[in-house]
Motif scaffolding. Structure first.
Motif, PDB file in Angstrom:
ATOM      1  N   UNK A  57       0.815  -1.217   0.000  1.00 35.36           N
ATOM      2  CA  UNK A  57       0.000   0.000   0.000  1.00 35.36           C
ATOM      3  C   UNK A  57       0.847   1.265   0.000  1.00 35.36           C
ATOM      4  N   UNK A  58       2.125   1.145   0.237  1.00 29.39           N
ATOM      5  CA  UNK A  58       2.997   2.314   0.326  1.00 29.39           C
ATOM      6  C   UNK A  58       3.053   3.114  -0.964  1.00 29.39           C
ATOM      7  N   UNK A  59       3.107   2.794  -2.149  1.00 29.26           N
ATOM      8  CA  UNK A  59       3.250   1.504  -2.820  1.00 29.26           C
ATOM      9  C   UNK A  59       4.717   1.200  -3.136  1.00 29.26           C
ATOM     10  N   UNK A  60       5.155   0.070  -2.676  1.00 28.96           N
ATOM     11  CA  UNK A  60       6.495  -0.414  -2.978  1.00 28.96           C
ATOM     12  C   UNK A  60       6.352  -1.865  -3.407  1.00 28.96           C
ATOM     13  N   UNK A 107      -9.613   0.069  -9.350  1.00 25.92           N
ATOM     14  CA  UNK A 107      -8.564   1.075  -9.461  1.00 25.92           C
ATOM     15  C   UNK A 107      -7.719   0.749 -10.694  1.00 25.92           C
ATOM     16  N   UNK A 108      -8.311   0.841 -11.915  1.00 21.91           N
ATOM     17  CA  UNK A 108      -7.625   0.367 -13.118  1.00 21.91           C
ATOM     18  C   UNK A 108      -6.335   1.117 -13.441  1.00 21.91           C
ATOM     19  N   UNK A 109      -6.202   2.372 -13.015  1.00 22.86           N
ATOM     20  CA  UNK A 109      -4.976   3.103 -13.318  1.00 22.86           C
ATOM     21  C   UNK A 109      -3.800   2.656 -12.447  1.00 22.86           C
ATOM     22  N   UNK A 110      -4.042   1.749 -11.517  1.00 25.10           N
ATOM     23  CA  UNK A 110      -2.967   1.194 -10.695  1.00 25.10           C
ATOM     24  C   UNK A 110      -1.958   0.455 -11.563  1.00 25.10           C
ATOM     25  N   UNK A 111      -2.463  -0.225 -12.603  1.00 23.50           N
ATOM     26  CA  UNK A 111      -1.591  -0.956 -13.518  1.00 23.50           C
ATOM     27  C   UNK A 111      -1.199  -0.036 -14.668  1.00 23.50           C
ATOM     28  N   UNK A 112      -0.357   0.941 -14.374  1.00 26.37           N
ATOM     29  CA  UNK A 112       0.068   1.917 -15.381  1.00 26.37           C
ATOM     30  C   UNK A 112       1.049   1.274 -16.356  1.00 26.37           C
ATOM     31  N   UNK A 113       1.296   1.973 -17.440  1.00 23.71           N
ATOM     32  CA  UNK A 113       2.230   1.471 -18.443  1.00 23.71           C
ATOM     33  C   UNK A 113       3.632   1.328 -17.868  1.00 23.71           C
ATOM     34  N   UNK A 114       4.006   2.233 -16.955  1.00 24.67           N
ATOM     35  CA  UNK A 114       5.334   2.152 -16.343  1.00 24.67           C
ATOM     36  C   UNK A 114       5.477   0.883 -15.502  1.00 24.67           C
ATOM     37  N   UNK A 115       4.429   0.544 -14.763  1.00 25.76           N
ATOM     38  CA  UNK A 115       4.490  -0.664 -13.933  1.00 25.76           C
ATOM     39  C   UNK A 115       4.469  -1.918 -14.793  1.00 25.76           C
ATOM     40  N   UNK A 116       3.643  -1.920 -15.816  1.00 28.34           N
ATOM     41  CA  UNK A 116       3.581  -3.096 -16.683  1.00 28.34           C
ATOM     42  C   UNK A 116       4.850  -3.238 -17.508  1.00 28.34           C
ATOM     43  N   UNK A 117       5.529  -2.114 -17.760  1.00 27.40           N
ATOM     44  CA  UNK A 117       6.790  -2.154 -18.495  1.00 27.40           C
ATOM     45  C   UNK A 117       7.868  -2.929 -17.761  1.00 27.40           C
ATOM     46  N   UNK A 118       7.715  -3.096 -16.458  1.00 31.26           N
ATOM     47  CA  UNK A 118       8.690  -3.859 -15.685  1.00 31.26           C
ATOM     48  C   UNK A 118       8.657  -5.340 -16.023  1.00 31.26           C
TER      49      UNK A 118
END
Length: 175
Positions: A57-60, A107-118
Motif C-alpha cells: 500500500x505504500x506503494x512499494x 482502481x484500473x490506473x494502478x496498472x500503469x504502463x510504467x508498472x507493466x513495463x517492468x
C-alpha cells in the motif's frame, strides 16, 4: 508519491530494509519456539500477509514481492509438511489473483504502463517492449558476446555507452 527513505537525527535509511530483517527474525523465532503446527502457520501467514499488504500500500511493489519470496523461503525451510505447503501456496496464489482482479476493476490506473513495463523481461525482443527492455537486451548482448570464457575483466564492449549504469545495475555484464 511514495516516501521510502526516512531521515532521523541525520541518519537516512529505508525502513523496508529493516522490515526484511525483522520479518526473517520474527518468523524464524516463531517456528523455532512454537514448532510448525497449524495454528502457528496461520499466525505466521497472517503476519506475513499483513506485512506485505502494508508495504504494498505504500506503494512499494518490489519490496512487497521480495517479502513474499522471503516468506516462501521461510516456509520451505521451516519443516512444514509438503501437502500443507502445497495447500498454503494454492491458497496464497488464489488470494493474490483475487486482490489483483479487485484492484484492476476498482482502481484500473494502478496498472500503469510504467508498472507493466517492468515485465518487459518476459519478452525483451518484442517490438512493443524495446524501450522498456533496453538495458536488459544490452545485458544479454554483453553476456552473449563474451562467450563461454568472457572477454576478460572489464573488457565488455557493451559498457561503452550501451548500458546506462554499467557499474551498478549490470555489473555482471562488465565483469
Amino acid at each position: 508519491n511514495a516516501q521510502r527513505w526516512l531521515s532521523i537525527f541525520g541518519v537516512t535509511f529505508q525502513p523496508t530494509e529493516t522490515v526484511k530483517l525483522l520479518l526473517i527474525l520474527v518468523i524464524a523465532t516463531v517456528f523455532l519456539r512454537k514448532g510448525c503446527g497449524v495454528r502457528v502457520q496461520h499466525w505466521v501467514l497472517g503476519f506475513l500477509f499483513l506485512t506485505i499488504a502494508l508495504v504494498f500500500l505504500q506503494p512499494d511493489l518490489g519490496t512487497a514481492l521480495i517479502l513474499g519470496v522471503i516468506g516462501v523461503a521461510l516456509f520451505l525451510t521451516s519443516g512444514v509438511g509438503l501437502s500443507r505447503l502445497v495447500r498454503v501456496f494454492i491458497w496464497a496464489f488464489g488470494l493474490i489473483i483475487l486482490v489483483a482482479t479487485l484492484i484492476y476493476f476498482f482502481h484500473p490506473d494502478f496498472f500503469s504502463a510504467a508498472k507493466l513495463g517492468r515485465f518487459a523481461f518476459l519478452d525483451p525482443f518484442n517490438l512493443a517492449n524495446l524501450d522498456a527492455s533496453y538495458q536488459l537486451r544490452n545485458g544479454y548482448y554483453a553476456i552473449g558476446s563474451g562467450g563461454i570464457f568472457g572477454t576478460g575483466l572489464g573488457g565488455s564492449i557493451q559498457k561503452l555507452g550501451y548500458l546506462p549504469e554499467p557499474h551498478t545495475d549490470f555489473i555482471m555484464t562488465v565483469i
